[in-house]
Design a protein around this motif. Structure first.
Motif, PDB file in Angstrom:
ATOM      1  N   PHE A 139       0.842  -1.204   0.000  1.00  7.30           N
ATOM      2  CA  PHE A 139       0.000   0.000   0.000  1.00  7.30           C
ATOM      3  C   PHE A 139       0.878   1.255   0.000  1.00  7.30           C
ATOM      4  O   PHE A 139       0.654   2.190  -0.779  1.00  7.30           O
ATOM      5  CB  PHE A 139      -0.900  -0.032   1.245  1.00  7.30           C
ATOM      6  N   MET A 140       1.896   1.268   0.860  1.00  6.82           N
ATOM      7  CA  MET A 140       2.761   2.459   0.942  1.00  6.82           C
ATOM      8  C   MET A 140       3.560   2.658  -0.341  1.00  6.82           C
ATOM      9  O   MET A 140       3.714   3.776  -0.821  1.00  6.82           O
ATOM     10  CB  MET A 140       3.722   2.328   2.128  1.00  6.82           C
TER      11      MET A 140
ATOM     12  N   ASN B 252       1.292   3.907  -3.060  1.00  7.37           N
ATOM     13  CA  ASN B 252       0.920   5.302  -2.783  1.00  7.37           C
ATOM     14  C   ASN B 252       2.033   6.261  -3.174  1.00  7.37           C
ATOM     15  O   ASN B 252       1.792   7.331  -3.702  1.00  7.37           O
ATOM     16  CB  ASN B 252       0.634   5.472  -1.288  1.00  7.37           C
ATOM     17  N   ARG B 253       3.270   5.861  -2.873  1.00  5.70           N
ATOM     18  CA  ARG B 253       4.404   6.719  -3.223  1.00  5.70           C
ATOM     19  C   ARG B 253       4.525   6.843  -4.746  1.00  5.70           C
ATOM     20  O   ARG B 253       4.833   7.926  -5.267  1.00  5.70           O
ATOM     21  CB  ARG B 253       5.702   6.136  -2.621  1.00  5.70           C
TER      22      ARG B 253
ATOM     23  N   ARG C 127       8.487  -2.867  -2.699  1.00  7.57           N
ATOM     24  CA  ARG C 127       9.663  -2.124  -2.243  1.00  7.57           C
ATOM     25  C   ARG C 127       9.350  -0.639  -2.291  1.00  7.57           C
ATOM     26  O   ARG C 127       8.852  -0.155  -3.311  1.00  7.57           O
ATOM     27  CB  ARG C 127      10.876  -2.457  -3.124  1.00  7.57           C
ATOM     28  N   TYR C 128       9.606   0.061  -1.198  1.00  9.58           N
ATOM     29  CA  TYR C 128       9.316   1.493  -1.166  1.00  9.58           C
ATOM     30  C   TYR C 128      10.248   2.204  -2.139  1.00  9.58           C
ATOM     31  O   TYR C 128      11.473   2.114  -2.014  1.00  9.58           O
ATOM     32  CB  TYR C 128       9.510   2.037   0.249  1.00  9.58           C
TER      33      TYR C 128
ATOM     34  N   ILE D 277      12.334   5.132  -4.273  1.00 13.16           N
ATOM     35  CA  ILE D 277      13.034   6.372  -3.931  1.00 13.16           C
ATOM     36  C   ILE D 277      13.062   7.258  -5.176  1.00 13.16           C
ATOM     37  O   ILE D 277      13.581   6.859  -6.211  1.00 13.16           O
ATOM     38  CB  ILE D 277      14.472   6.077  -3.455  1.00 13.16           C
ATOM     39  N   TYR D 278      12.474   8.434  -5.075  1.00 13.75           N
ATOM     40  CA  TYR D 278      12.436   9.365  -6.200  1.00 13.75           C
ATOM     41  C   TYR D 278      13.015  10.709  -5.769  1.00 13.75           C
ATOM     42  O   TYR D 278      12.761  11.159  -4.641  1.00 13.75           O
ATOM     43  CB  TYR D 278      10.996   9.606  -6.673  1.00 13.75           C
ATOM     44  N   ASP D 279      13.716  11.340  -6.675  1.00 14.52           N
ATOM     45  CA  ASP D 279      14.167  12.709  -6.406  1.00 14.52           C
ATOM     46  C   ASP D 279      12.965  13.636  -6.467  1.00 14.52           C
ATOM     47  O   ASP D 279      12.008  13.361  -7.198  1.00 14.52           O
ATOM     48  CB  ASP D 279      15.191  13.137  -7.463  1.00 14.52           C
ATOM     49  N   PRO D 280      13.016  14.752  -5.736  1.00 11.55           N
ATOM     50  CA  PRO D 280      11.900  15.698  -5.835  1.00 11.55           C
ATOM     51  C   PRO D 280      11.753  16.208  -7.266  1.00 11.55           C
ATOM     52  O   PRO D 280      12.751  16.461  -7.947  1.00 11.55           O
ATOM     53  CB  PRO D 280      12.315  16.839  -4.900  1.00 11.55           C
TER      54      PRO D 280
ATOM     55  N   GLU E 138       7.669  19.995  -7.141  1.00 11.30           N
ATOM     56  CA  GLU E 138       7.860  19.796  -5.692  1.00 11.30           C
ATOM     57  C   GLU E 138       8.945  20.729  -5.160  1.00 11.30           C
ATOM     58  O   GLU E 138       8.802  21.302  -4.071  1.00 11.30           O
ATOM     59  CB  GLU E 138       8.234  18.332  -5.405  1.00 11.30           C
TER      60      GLU E 138
ATOM     61  N   TYR F 112      14.041  19.699   4.942  1.00 10.15           N
ATOM     62  CA  TYR F 112      14.173  18.472   4.137  1.00 10.15           C
ATOM     63  C   TYR F 112      13.114  18.550   3.022  1.00 10.15           C
ATOM     64  O   TYR F 112      12.140  19.324   3.144  1.00 10.15           O
ATOM     65  CB  TYR F 112      13.983  17.221   5.005  1.00 10.15           C
ATOM     66  N   PRO F 113      13.265  17.799   1.942  1.00  4.99           N
ATOM     67  CA  PRO F 113      12.297  17.886   0.847  1.00  4.99           C
ATOM     68  C   PRO F 113      10.880  17.587   1.349  1.00  4.99           C
ATOM     69  O   PRO F 113      10.664  16.610   2.064  1.00  4.99           O
ATOM     70  CB  PRO F 113      12.756  16.806  -0.134  1.00  4.99           C
ATOM     71  N   GLY F 114       9.976  18.447   1.014  1.00  5.34           N
ATOM     72  CA  GLY F 114       8.575  18.232   1.405  1.00  5.34           C
ATOM     73  C   GLY F 114       8.202  18.847   2.743  1.00  5.34           C
ATOM     74  O   GLY F 114       7.079  18.649   3.210  1.00  5.34           O
TER      75      GLY F 114
ATOM     76  N   PRO G 167       4.074  21.306   5.819  1.00  3.77           N
ATOM     77  CA  PRO G 167       3.913  21.039   7.259  1.00  3.77           C
ATOM     78  C   PRO G 167       4.434  22.187   8.124  1.00  3.77           C
ATOM     79  O   PRO G 167       3.894  22.475   9.191  1.00  3.77           O
ATOM     80  CB  PRO G 167       4.745  19.763   7.495  1.00  3.77           C
TER      81      PRO G 167
END
Lengths: 611, 155
Positions: free
Chosen positions: A113-114, A117-118, A205-206, A208-211, A215, A283-285, A289
């Motif tokens: 699921f994670m 979603n990513r 597997r989660y 990994i993407y660069d922003p 973004e 940090y990115p993102g 927040p």
């Protein structure tokens, strides 16, 4: 009686199955999961649906724009949608298994699921690159989460002064201004660089993407905005705060010793620490927040100074979104909701903030409950329909800004946009390849079986679940057939049916009145007191869920009724956007299975059952 | 109690009809009173969970926080030993936290418990926790980060 005998035979068979599927070794299954089969109905999943329930969490696969997407939902929400609103019976089969096997399935589904979603987030970000580049071309504003919290009027609040001071002390005078300049330069000079094609998508597997370009721009702008808000003392926008109640619910006077005050003070300290750290080490993102933390920081400061518990509205500007009038029938559940929300808000104010350690989730519950209460009361007094589903998550503070980016020349921008569009399309195709949706081979059932089986090494699912199912084999791509196989093959310890909303209400009426009276009145859509025809249910006259031998006859009546509706729809098509025509055509379509003893259509609801 | 009637044979045309829109979204048009139910139920359950937090504290974490911790553990397990950098891991944590309506992951103990749990599952030795390159920013995000991670590792 026949049904009862069948039921007994089924129970006996299940007991036998249980004995035939012993777990090897001394360990005994002490946990359970539940496979769910959801009856067919009109609308989505008209072929029925399948899901797996692990405690209060339900996982199921859906068809989303040409690929299968794993959804995770809270059981209450799932039941509300499928059992109450969609009016489908939910059948469950509990499977006994060892706790470590249950954990394997939970971990596998959770990770899948994670990871997906990513990937979906990345696709969205690539698509936003295109819209950002278009906006830069036309100097149009773009949407940025968090900047809508603040009003850009300088020196209107001193609430950020302690943050400003702490940063200047730790990082030297002028830190905030130099950071603002650095970010401003970055916003001006950041050019679009096409991302490299991601490697093959792996479901477990989660990734990994660069922003992405959008973004990076959004994040830099949000950080620049936050620093400017601190530096210039920008206040919260008017109308954004809601008064949930007095800070001390037992006495309207301010008491410095009240638990709510102490809790809020500690939470504000936590927020300050997080804000400073994010400003100094972003940090990115972290931009959006950060702006939410600043907005909450100001809301808490105001609460402490005024003695009123002020929270951010998670449903701002709802009255501006015309949603039609509130019907008389909808006022009843709305009043019930208002009463429940009032209790929730009072309960939270009285008891919710007693814990010594601040907890964001408790604070957020008050934000949601106070916002929903305000919106419900406004809907009732203004007699307008309301929508509360969007309150699912922290306040967003959506705002718009023109990004001052001059990195690309006028001819470069459309070229960059074309490349960005190509990249987004490529990734969508990768998603469609990796998670392809096909009616027979890759649907909600086959993917669920694959996901559960993949939790175990080769063959171990037989030990864990008591049996093995191959995805799609033996017609198991059909949800009800799959459920039948689950009951036959797996270590089932019990089955249960949760009747649909209409069936629950029929049962209730059958206790109060004679069966034939209930049947005569509730068996058709014209005189039913339980059901009111809804757009999308298709035109029909008779309910056929409980009829079997008479179903073809009732189906013929439904077909005739739908045919008549279609004829009328042809006349009204120019004025009602062909909605009656569509209802009639779908009515005919869903009557066809009834002619062959099969029921799909059951009607749906737009309100909650009395129970 | 309703029994499911499964016919022994079904015609291909019925299957085709029944599968017409199988597995598509069934989000319905949740408006006024559907959300009435969901929000009031969630508010009620939320209140219940906040009220019962003393017992949850004894057990460690509430049900919601355990689900969050398990997602963080899954994430950590998946990226441990990968090319995930110290700069990107907080972003992944923030995305995971946002699923649970948490905006400040660094203030949530459950974040660090989850990291510890995930590291253990990935086979990282306890004494090597602080040497994981992708964790370097996380370890400075909260003054108790390492002790919470070790606690999550041990339980």
């Amino acid at each position: 009686m026949i049904l009862l005998n069948r039921w007994r035979r089924l129970t006996a068979s299940l007991a036998l199955l249980w004995m035939l599927h012993p777990v090897t070794g001394a360990e005994h299954p002490n946990e359970s999961l539940e496979f769910l089969y959801i009856d067919a109905n009109t609308g989505g999943s008209s072929g029925g649906h399948t899901a797996v329930k692990l405690d209060d969490t339900v996982y199921h696969f859906q068809n989303d724009e040409g690929y299968t997407r794993l959804a995770r939902e809270n059981w209450q929400r799932f039941r509300l949608v499928y059992n109450d609103v969609d009016n489908r019976n939910i059948h469950g089969a509990k499977i006994a298994l060892l706790s470590e096997d249950l954990q394997r399935i939970r971990d596998r589904l959770g990770l899948r699921f994670m990871a997906q979603n990513r990937q979906v987030d990345y696709l969205t970000a690539l698509q936003r690159d295109v819209s950002f580049l278009s906006a830069l071309e036309s100097h149009a504003p773009v949407q940025i989460v968090g900047i809508g919290f603040f009003d850009r009027r300088a020196h209107q609040t001193s609430d950020f002064k302690d943050i400003d001071d702490a940063i200047e002390i730790d990082h030297g005078p002028g830190f905030i201004r130099s950071e603002r300049l650095r970010l401003q330069r970055r916003l001006e000079t950041l050019a679009y660089v096409p991302p490299a094609k991601p490697a093959r998508l792996e479901p477990d597997r989660y990734p990994i993407y660069d922003p992405t370009f959008s973004e990076q721009l959004e994040d830099s702008y949000a950080h620049w905005f936050a620093l400017t808000a601190i530096d210039q003392g920008w206040p919260l926008r008017d109308g954004l705060l809601i008064e949930a109640g007095p800070l001390d619910p037992t006495d309207t006077a301010t008491h410095s010793s009240h638990p709510n005050r102490g809790w809020l003070t500690r939470y504000r300290d936590q927020l300050r620490e997080a804000i400073i750290r994010t400003l100094v080490s972003p940090y990115p993102g972290s931009g959006s927040p950060l702006l939410l933390s600043l907005a909450r920081y100001q809301a808490i400061s105001l609460s402490l100074s005024t003695g009123k518990f002020l929270v951010l509205d998670v449903l701002p500007n709802q009255s501006e979104r015309g949603r039609g009038e509130l019907s008389e029938a909808d006022k009843v559940p709305l009043r019930r909701l208002i009463s429940q929300l009032q209790k929730t808000v009072h309960g939270l104010l009285a008891e919710g903030f007693r814990q010594p350690e601040p907890d964001e989730s408790v604070y957020h519950r008050l934000e949601v409950a106070a916002s929903e209460l305000k919106e419900s009361q406004a809907g009732l007094s203004q007699e307008r329909a309301i929508q509360l589903g969007q309150s699912d998550g922290p306040p967003k503070g959506i705002g718009y800004a023109v990004i001052p980016n001059h990195a690309m020349s006028t001819p470069q921008l459309p070229r960059a946009r074309a490349v960005a569009a190509q990249k987004a399309q490529q990734f969508l195709e990768q998603m469609q390849t990796a998670y392809q949706y096909q009616l027979i081979t890759h649907n909600c059932v086959t993917e669920l079986v694959r996901a559960v089986n993949s939790s175990f090494e080769q063959g171990n699912e037989t030990r864990a679940l008591g049996g093995h199912l191959d995805p799609g084999a033996e017609q198991s791509f059909v949800p009800f057939r799959f459920f039948e196989l689950v009951r036959q093959r797996y270590r089932v310890t019990g089955t249960e049916t949760l009747p649909s909303q209409r069936n629950r209400r029929l049962t209730q009426l059958n206790h109060e009145e004679s069966d034939w009276k209930v049947w005569a009145r509730e068996g058709n859509t014209l005189t039913s007191t339980i059901y009111r025809p809804r757009l999308g249910d298709s035109a029909f006259l008779m309910f056929t869920e409980h009829a079997f031998w008479t179903r073809p006859l009732l189906g013929t009546l439904n077909f005739g009724y739908a045919l008549a509706t279609t004829s009328a729809g042809l006349l009204t098509a120019p004025t009602d956007q062909a909605s009656l025509l569509k209802e009639g055509l779908f009515g005919m379509l869903f009557s066809i299975p009834e002619l062959g003893l099969w029921n799909i259509r059951k009607g749906t609801f737009n309100d909650m059952s009395p129970d | 109690m309703h029994m499911i009637r499964f016919p022994a044979r079904f015609t291909p045309c019925v299957i085709a009809l029944a599968m017409l829109q199988a597995c598509s979204f069934s989000d319905s048009s949740i408006s006024i009173s559907e959300s009435v139910g969901s929000s009031s139920e969630s508010s009620a359950s939320s209140l219940a969970s906040s009220g019962s937090s003393a017992s949850s504290e004894a057990a460690g974490l509430s049900k919601e926080k355990k689900a969050y911790r398990d997602d963080v553990a899954n994430l950590t397990y998946s990226v441990s030993g990968s090319s995930m950098t110290a700069r990107d891991f907080p972003n992944a944590l923030a995305r995971t936290a946002s699923q649970f309506k948490i905006s400040n992951w660094s203030q949530e103990k459950a974040t660090f418990y989850g990291i510890g749990k995930g590291l253990k599952r990935a086979g990282v030795a306890k004494e090597n926790i602080s040497r994981q390159p992708f964790l370097s920013n996380v370890l400075t995000a909260n003054k108790n980060a390492l002790s919470y991670i070790e606690s999550g590792y041990s339980h």
